[in-house]
Scaffold this active site. Structure first.
Site: not given
Length: 340
Positions: A146, A171
């Protein structure tokens, strides 16, 4: 004509996974999709995606392979990534050539309130995929990282060689950890791994927790949209078809790359101001948004901007969809799916 390679796509009921399944089955690959269909967001949307690929809801049972009624070369299985025993059985039985691991607990803000979900899916789940890939002679493991791993980095555009040791959400930290685990397995066992750092993917069948989906829904409902940091943000919005084209090229040709471990940015490389993005949505919907301007949220970053020169160099990657066109396509899908 069917190709010989068999590929596992995890997160097959998810946004990117669903689009990738459609692309690969149409290219002739033998595909098995995996998802646990959790309730992080509306499961009706997930079942809707599965239905589009010929997987009937009533036939889905945990751990059981369901054949697609639409594609002869597609089957789906509902499994948790953390279920090591079932994951190992699946790998041993199916003998996958390649893995595209997209399944994960997503979302920056959700990680502030549900931290353990990220450890179970993104750490333990990824370890199970790595171990099963190592033990079953998988030729290439491609996995989703990501843009959030860049965290507090100020230098833009973000390059793969930049340090990424200052994540600002759990995350992001789990995604960076996955890259480290992949490096270890590539080094120790020669497992070929490629991590793709996705930059703000949007488009039809997208996730309801993403800005585009939320904004469109609220505008149709005549409710105000929350605009964080008073609109002073920019994102490298990347249309789903451009993402899928990039992933497809890595699947097709990545095995030929010399390095056993590789990381690529995959984005549009054209950051868009948040207010410009909202304007594109207003034009596509045909209605002005009521705006609720708010300060920056914890875990958010001011800007994302991908340097995709490595992906261009190695795979001739070339995103081509404008934000105006991409938003228009999403709104058209939204009207049809939700009968607006």
């Amino acid at each position: 004509m069917l190709k010989k390679e068999k590929i596992l796509i995890t997160g097959a009921a998810g946004f990117i996974g669903f689009h990738l399944v459609k692309r690969l089955v149409n290219e002739g690959y033998e595909i098995i999709g995996l998802d646990n269909i959790n309730d992080y967001y509306d499961i009706e949307l997930k079942y809707g995606r599965l239905r589009e690929t010929g997987i009937e809801r009533e036939k889905i049972e945990y751990g059981k392979l369901v054949k697609s009624s639409k594609y002869a070369n597609y089957a789906f299985v509902r499994l948790n990534l953390e279920d090591k025993e079932e994951i190992d059985k699946l790998f041993a039985r199916e003998k996958f050539d390649k893995i595209v691991h997209l399944a994960a607990q997503a979302g920056v803000r959700y990680s502030l309130t549900h931290p353990y979900s990220y450890l179970y899916s993104n750490i333990f789940g990824f370890m199970n995929i790595l171990e099963a890939s190592k033990n079953n002679e998988v030729k290439h493991l491609i996995y989703a990282s990501s843009s959030s791993v860049y965290g507090l980095n100020k230098k833009i555009p973000f390059k793969e060689k930049d340090k990424v040791d200052r994540p600002i959400s759990l995350y992001a930290a789990t995604k960076k950890a996955d890259e480290l685990f992949a490096h270890t397995y590539s080094h120790l066992y020669g497992l070929k791994t490629t991590g793709l750092r996705f930059f703000t993917v949007y488009g039809p069948w997208g996730r309801p927790d993403m800005a585009l989906f939320k904004f469109v829904k609220l505008i149709f409902e005549n409710k105000p949209i929350d605009v964080y940091n008073y609109g002073k943000m920019e994102r490298d919005f990347t249309y789903i078809d451009d993402i899928i084209e990039g992933v497809f090229k890595v699947i097709e040709y990545g095995e030929n790359q010399k390095e056993t471990y590789k990381i690529y940015n995959i984005g549009n490389s054209k950051p868009v101001d948040l207010m410009e993005f909202i304007k594109a949505i207003e034009e596509a919907v045909g209605k002005e948004a009521k705006k609720n301007f708010l300060p920056m949220q914890p875990g958010d970053v001011y800007s994302t901007y991908a340097d995709v020169s490595e992906l261009i160099k190695d795979f001739a990657y070339k995103p081509k969809t404008s934000v105006e066109e991409g938003v228009r396509r999403f709104v058209n899908w939204y009207r049809k799916f939700y009968k607006e």
